[in-house]
Design an enzyme around this catalytic site. Structure first.
Site, PDB file in Angstrom:
ATOM      1  CD  GLN A  63      14.552 -14.926 -50.104  1.00  0.00           C
ATOM      2  OE1 GLN A  63      14.819 -14.944 -48.902  1.00  0.00           O
ATOM      3  NE2 GLN A  63      13.471 -14.333 -50.593  1.00  0.00           N
ATOM      4  CD  GLU A  64      14.827 -18.659 -55.805  1.00  0.00           C
ATOM      5  OE1 GLU A  64      13.602 -18.859 -55.884  1.00  0.00           O
ATOM      6  OE2 GLU A  64      15.408 -17.793 -56.484  1.00  0.00           O
ATOM      7  CB  SER A  65      12.807 -24.004 -52.047  1.00  0.00           C
ATOM      8  OG  SER A  65      14.087 -24.504 -51.654  1.00  0.00           O
TER       9      SER A  65
ATOM     10  CE1 TYR B 260      15.533 -14.934 -54.630  1.00  0.00           C
ATOM     11  CE2 TYR B 260      17.488 -13.722 -55.348  1.00  0.00           C
ATOM     12  CZ  TYR B 260      16.775 -14.905 -55.262  1.00  0.00           C
ATOM     13  OH  TYR B 260      17.296 -16.059 -55.812  1.00  0.00           O
TER      14      TYR B 260
END
Length: 495
Positions: A316-318, A443
């Protein structure tokens, strides 16, 4: 005493002896046999439940523990009733329902719709959730937009709730060709459509939503009918004691919002990943995850986390890109800020191992700092929101949830409050002010979806035996169930 008096006296004695005998036998039977269905269950010491092994009902999670929407509810029910959970797991729903019809199970919890045809055979309890019958096809093929446009035989699982719906609707669509497939369930039919073995099928919306995460080409064509209730099935009886106890149990779960929390745990993240996102994630699992899986596993073990959850956060972050960088300056697989990296003593945010270990420690810290009153899985979901938005803004959202009459310890209520942090009416009264709370909601939802897919990809068991007894939990305060055999006034199972 004359002969008539003598005969009368004899008859009186005989009648008295017979009356004593009847009362004695009646008392003995009352003492030896339970008076109600609920009494019989408590004497037996177990609630016999017929179920099926399915993602919407009962399955084994990534750690090998029993789980599932119906399973969680049944554990709470048996705790309240003070009995053990005796699960009878069947391969097909019809077999579970037949077990109830034969009296071999007290109820059936199969996660299926309470159709009119089934109501003629069974009595259904309160609505636990609702699903829609839908028609699916494979992306890239011709899309039917209504039943009259379905040119190939519509396949449904035999003896299923969907087959009840199709059979009823088909009376108004004489040109419709459909096939009830024996020894198949919705999952099998959906897989066959996704693999282009058969063009179209009908199934329930919850199973379709789950399957679409794994089969990106599987697509909904149209809704076959209005949403229908999902409820537990009971054998029709004149004794309503167990049924009444279940009704009271579900009413309390709804009033306390515990039912909402359990429903969110298993269905709250469905439908979040579109076709493009699913395809991209599947490719990245093959292309990128093997490079970093060992780091995720090591970091998760060091911080008492599930490595799949940690990997889902990283994606999800990168999207697992070691050199990822945002316009605000966060960097690396776990997208750490300079301040966070300094706090975690991370020298190089672009180093995959350092980034993953740092992100694991930071997530562990967020989980540990949640109030003790927040239990799992809500604790993890709130910690993820804090990871994304900051702990202060999460605390503000908890306060708003409480002010709105919700429970600040339940993710479903905090999730509803987070978007309000963008509104001056609300954030002006908070300590930490404005925040894009809706982003935190997305998120957490995306991470839950990636986490579920990783659990499936990495080989969570699909065939399991029923546990001998449910896992130990702290028992809630119990009330004596109402032994009354009078049916509650429930013309409709929807509460």
């Amino acid at each position: 005493m004359d002969d008539n008096d003598l005969r009368g006296h004899r008859w009186t004695r005989l009648f008295s002896l017979a009356l004593v005998l009847v009362i004695t036998l009646g008392t003995a039977m009352t003492c030896s046999l339970p008076g109600t269905e609920l009494d019989a269950m408590q004497v037996r010491g177990s609630l016999r439940v017929a179920t099926i092994n399915r993602a919407t009902t009962y399955f084994s999670d990534a750690q090998g523990d029993p789980a599932g929407f119906d399973y969680d509810l049944l554990v709470l029910l048996t705790e309240r009733l003070g009995v053990e959970l005796d699960l009878q797991v069947y391969s097909f729903e019809r077999d579970a329902l037949d077990a109830v019809a034969r009296g071999e199970a007290d109820l059936a919890a199969t996660g299926s719709m309470a159709t009119q045809a089934r109501r003629e055979r069974f009595r259904f309890g309160p609505t636990l959730r609702s699903v829609k019958p839908q028609v699916v096809y494979r992306r890239g093929s011709r899309k039917p937009r209504a039943l009259d446009e379905v040119q190939d035989p519509l396949r449904v699982a035999a003896d299923s709730a969907i087959s009840d719906v199709v059979q009823r609707i088909a009376t108004n669509h004489p040109a419709l060709e459909w096939t009830a497939v024996e020894d198949a369930d919705d999952d099998t039919l959906l897989y066959q459509v996704a693999e282009n073995t058969h063009p179209v099928a009908a199934a329930s919306s919850d199973i379709i939503s789950i399957s679409r995460r794994f089969y990106p080409r599987l697509t909904v064509a149209f809704d076959l009918d209005e949403p229908l209730p999902v409820a537990w099935a009971f054998r029709p009886m004149t004794d309503h004691s167990l049924y009444n106890a279940v009704v009271a149990f579900v009413v309390e779960l709804k009033a306390s919002k515990e039912l909402d929390r359990i429903r969110d745990r298993y269905f709250g993240q469905l439908g979040r990943l579109d076709y493009v996102g699913s395809r991209e994630f599947s490719r990245d699992v093959d292309r990128l995850l093997p490079r970093y899986r060992e780091y995720f596993e090591q970091a998760a073990e060091a911080n008492d986390l599930d490595w799949r959850l940690l990997a889902a956060v990283g994606y999800q972050e990168s999207h697992w890109e070691a050199n990822a960088r945002s316009p605000t300056g966060v960097r690396g697989i776990m997208m750490l800020t300079k301040d966070t990296a300094k706090y975690l003593k991370i020298a190089n945010r672009r180093d995959p191992k350092q980034s993953i270990f740092g992100g694991a420690r930071y997530l562990r810290d967020q989980i540990d700092r949640m109030p003790d009153s927040v239990t799992e899985p809500d604790r993890t979901w709130m910690a993820l929101a804090a990871y994304n938005l900051g702990r202060g803004h999460l605390l503000d959202a908890r306060n708003i949830a409480a002010e709105m009459g919700g429970d600040p310890d339940r993710w479903v209520d905090v999730r509803a409050a987070l978007p309000l942090l963008t509104q001056a009416k609300w954030h002006s009264r908070t300590r930490y002010g404005y925040a894009r709370g809706h982003e935190a909601v997305n998120y957490v939802g995306n991470i839950r979806t990636y986490y579920d897919i990783l659990n499936w990809i990495t080989g969570a068991e699909t065939e399991i035996e029923a546990p001998e007894q449910p896992p130990e939990r702290e028992l809630p305060s119990q009330r004596e169930p109402d032994p009354s055999t009078r049916a509650l006034d429930l013309e409709s199972p929807i509460l």
